[in-house]
Motif scaffolding. Sequence first.
Motif, PDB file in Angstrom:
ATOM      1  N   ASP A   1      -4.851  -2.100  25.430  1.00 53.20           N
ATOM      2  CA  ASP A   1      -6.244  -2.568  26.124  1.00 53.20           C
ATOM      3  C   ASP A   1      -6.563  -1.415  27.447  1.00 53.20           C
ATOM      4  O   ASP A   1      -5.752  -0.917  27.944  1.00 53.20           O
ATOM      5  N   VAL A   2      -7.764  -1.210  27.176  1.00 51.34           N
ATOM      6  CA  VAL A   2      -8.287   0.043  27.976  1.00 51.34           C
ATOM      7  C   VAL A   2      -9.472  -0.733  28.752  1.00 51.34           C
ATOM      8  O   VAL A   2     -10.486  -1.190  27.953  1.00 51.34           O
ATOM      9  N   ASP A   3      -9.644  -0.414  30.157  1.00 56.77           N
ATOM     10  CA  ASP A   3     -10.972  -0.679  30.818  1.00 56.77           C
ATOM     11  C   ASP A   3     -11.993   0.625  31.086  1.00 56.77           C
ATOM     12  O   ASP A   3     -11.138   1.502  31.752  1.00 56.77           O
ATOM     13  N   LEU A   4     -12.865   0.991  30.380  1.00 50.83           N
ATOM     14  CA  LEU A   4     -13.740   2.236  30.673  1.00 50.83           C
ATOM     15  C   LEU A   4     -14.083   2.144  32.151  1.00 50.83           C
ATOM     16  O   LEU A   4     -14.629   1.125  32.835  1.00 50.83           O
ATOM     17  N   PRO A   5     -14.234   3.436  32.847  1.00 45.05           N
ATOM     18  CA  PRO A   5     -14.536   3.682  34.381  1.00 45.05           C
ATOM     19  C   PRO A   5     -16.100   3.063  34.424  1.00 45.05           C
ATOM     20  O   PRO A   5     -16.861   3.285  33.139  1.00 45.05           O
ATOM     21  N   LEU A   6     -16.780   2.655  35.257  1.00 48.53           N
ATOM     22  CA  LEU A   6     -17.969   2.150  35.409  1.00 48.53           C
ATOM     23  C   LEU A   6     -19.033   3.438  35.245  1.00 48.53           C
ATOM     24  O   LEU A   6     -20.119   3.057  34.664  1.00 48.53           O
ATOM     25  N   GLU A   7     -18.771   4.737  35.591  1.00 54.17           N
ATOM     26  CA  GLU A   7     -19.513   5.763  35.672  1.00 54.17           C
ATOM     27  C   GLU A   7     -19.836   6.061  34.282  1.00 54.17           C
ATOM     28  O   GLU A   7     -20.752   6.907  33.895  1.00 54.17           O
ATOM     29  N   TYR A   8     -19.042   5.486  33.165  1.00 56.11           N
ATOM     30  CA  TYR A   8     -19.292   5.657  31.629  1.00 56.11           C
ATOM     31  C   TYR A   8     -19.687   4.511  31.179  1.00 56.11           C
ATOM     32  O   TYR A   8     -19.556   4.323  29.926  1.00 56.11           O
ATOM     33  N   GLY A   9     -20.347   3.502  32.010  1.00 56.44           N
ATOM     34  CA  GLY A   9     -20.802   2.332  31.333  1.00 56.44           C
ATOM     35  C   GLY A   9     -19.758   1.267  31.391  1.00 56.44           C
ATOM     36  O   GLY A   9     -20.283   0.022  31.071  1.00 56.44           O
ATOM     37  N   GLY A  10     -18.504   1.440  31.849  1.00 51.06           N
ATOM     38  CA  GLY A  10     -17.474   0.226  31.837  1.00 51.06           C
ATOM     39  C   GLY A  10     -17.418  -0.312  30.676  1.00 51.06           C
ATOM     40  O   GLY A  10     -17.728   0.286  29.484  1.00 51.06           O
ATOM     41  N   GLY A  11     -16.850  -1.594  30.542  1.00 48.52           N
ATOM     42  CA  GLY A  11     -16.569  -2.228  29.331  1.00 48.52           C
ATOM     43  C   GLY A  11     -14.834  -2.091  28.808  1.00 48.52           C
ATOM     44  O   GLY A  11     -14.358  -1.575  29.475  1.00 48.52           O
ATOM     45  N   HIS A  12     -14.796  -3.120  28.006  1.00 50.51           N
ATOM     46  CA  HIS A  12     -13.330  -3.031  27.674  1.00 50.51           C
ATOM     47  C   HIS A  12     -13.295  -2.826  26.264  1.00 50.51           C
ATOM     48  O   HIS A  12     -14.052  -3.073  25.301  1.00 50.51           O
ATOM     49  N   ARG A  13     -11.998  -2.075  26.025  1.00 44.66           N
ATOM     50  CA  ARG A  13     -11.961  -1.517  24.529  1.00 44.66           C
ATOM     51  C   ARG A  13     -10.280  -1.919  24.073  1.00 44.66           C
ATOM     52  O   ARG A  13      -9.576  -1.994  25.136  1.00 44.66           O
ATOM     53  N   LYS A  14     -10.047  -2.131  22.915  1.00 45.36           N
ATOM     54  CA  LYS A  14      -8.499  -2.347  22.270  1.00 45.36           C
ATOM     55  C   LYS A  14      -8.470  -1.226  21.344  1.00 45.36           C
ATOM     56  O   LYS A  14      -9.229  -1.384  20.125  1.00 45.36           O
ATOM     57  N   PHE A  15      -7.561  -0.518  21.316  1.00 50.79           N
ATOM     58  CA  PHE A  15      -7.237   0.487  20.485  1.00 50.79           C
ATOM     59  C   PHE A  15      -5.851   0.251  19.776  1.00 50.79           C
ATOM     60  O   PHE A  15      -4.943  -0.061  20.443  1.00 50.79           O
TER      61      PHE A  15
END
Length: 548
Positions: free
Chosen positions: A171-185
Amino acid sequence: MALTFLRGIQLNPSMLYPSSYFARKHGVLYCCMRSAQTQTATQEKEQTKLKVSTQSQPKAVDKFLKDFEAVIGIETHVQLSTLTKAFCSCPYNYGSPPNTSVCPVCMGLPGALPVLNSKVIESAVRVGLALNCKLSLNSKFDRKQYFYPDLPKGYQISQFDIPIASGGYLDVDLPLEYGGGHRKFGITRVHMEEDAGKLLHTDGGSYSQVDLNRAGVPLLEIVSEPDMTTGIEAAEYAAELQRLVRYLGVGNGNMQEGSLRCDVNISVRPIGQLEFGTKVEIKNLNSFSSMSRAIDYEISRQVELHNQGQIDQIVQETRLWEEGAQKTVTMRKKEGLADYRYFPEPDLPGVSLTEEYVNSIRESLPELPEDKRRRYEKMGLSMQDVLFLANDINIADFFDTTTAGGADIKLAANWIMGDIAAYMKNEKVNINEIKLTPQELGELIASIKDETISGKIGKEILFELIAKGGTVKGLIKEKDLVQIVDTVEIEKMVDKVIADSPKQLEQYRGGKTKLQGYFAGQVMKESKGKANPKLLNKILLEKLNAKS
């Protein structure tokens, strides 16, 4: 030897051990070969010259990907922080003089037999569980055949068809400066293997030097599913893996030391096409930012070749990222699976794990980055706070210890992310190297909240605690910093400042109300910073607005 038996790990056949070691000669081994720089330059000249843009890649990628999509997967090698190497008793210390941590086993000398360091298995199980993988209770080692000057045996001990862990996710949380959001790889597999040595290339010379200190150092290779589509996603996936291994304590994850190395596989395909494009691997990525830029460049390069009708120029190969030129260049053509000629390692037994052993490791796992971020969210912290605090396990531990003592959660986060982080950045130290303790930060916050001291005095105390240590109560008493809350005493100071500032008083009453700050500052100066700000401003406004 390096072997440490752990309850729950069963090593199958008995093995022979070398009765003695050969005498060591510490020095640098030489290999007559063209340097990597020379090879790269020659290969680049032999390639067909193509019109590949080197413009700002993120914008180029946005433009190109309207008709194409990228498919990205990452192979990450994590160096394990074990006391000895994977199959012998040699230690490994980064920066040691070349060829001073070698023995017949890691040099691949005839008759030397490997003995498994079971700490490697423990680390692999910890990582596999943390990545939500299915563990193989029965696995084995294999020989991966290939020749390279820094691989003395001519093969690498690895795992092939039965990795110790597979089928997980991160599970990865993207930084807010790149739009944020949660990803599962997805995670395809985690397997154990040994590292090769290191080639030291000479500038313009006809030979390369070989340092075998790193040969035999234990690695975990973590292979992702091809689930990423941008350089930012790939870089954040790699950064999360770095956080994970540091939280688990299995490795330091320092990219500049080669303790965490990422090889990125990239292909592009027209949108709607199910079949993958030709995969290209990129090496020499020594930071997350360079990984993102290298991926964006490679995506642009491949899309341009598609647009130019030169898809055949995209071949399965390994390319290097040149930081100075901000581009990828050919390193070598990629080997196929058949080239490695895998077969079971005959000198090492299979590894069997018991359920009891796996469960004992599962119970010992710390709170992982993803779990910590979700807990911080439930505590009411913003995502910006969450990402900062959970990024570094030492900062997270400092914050947790501070709040466990009853400190205000948001104020603790603000102090750590503000003044404390600024000090660490300026002085180039980490949070374990400052003198301030979590308990004293909690005491400082409490002293400000109950108005024993002002926020301004709190900052002064903070920097002294960070640099020199001590206690909040001790400094307050020593420096006589208790806040003045006596109304009569503050009124006297306000009256004095107003009487000493007739010109400013006239201007204030003439409409320049911003001069209130001037009067407040003068009163604070008079009180040596100890006047209660709320009480001061209340009395000051009454006096300034009183009819003369």
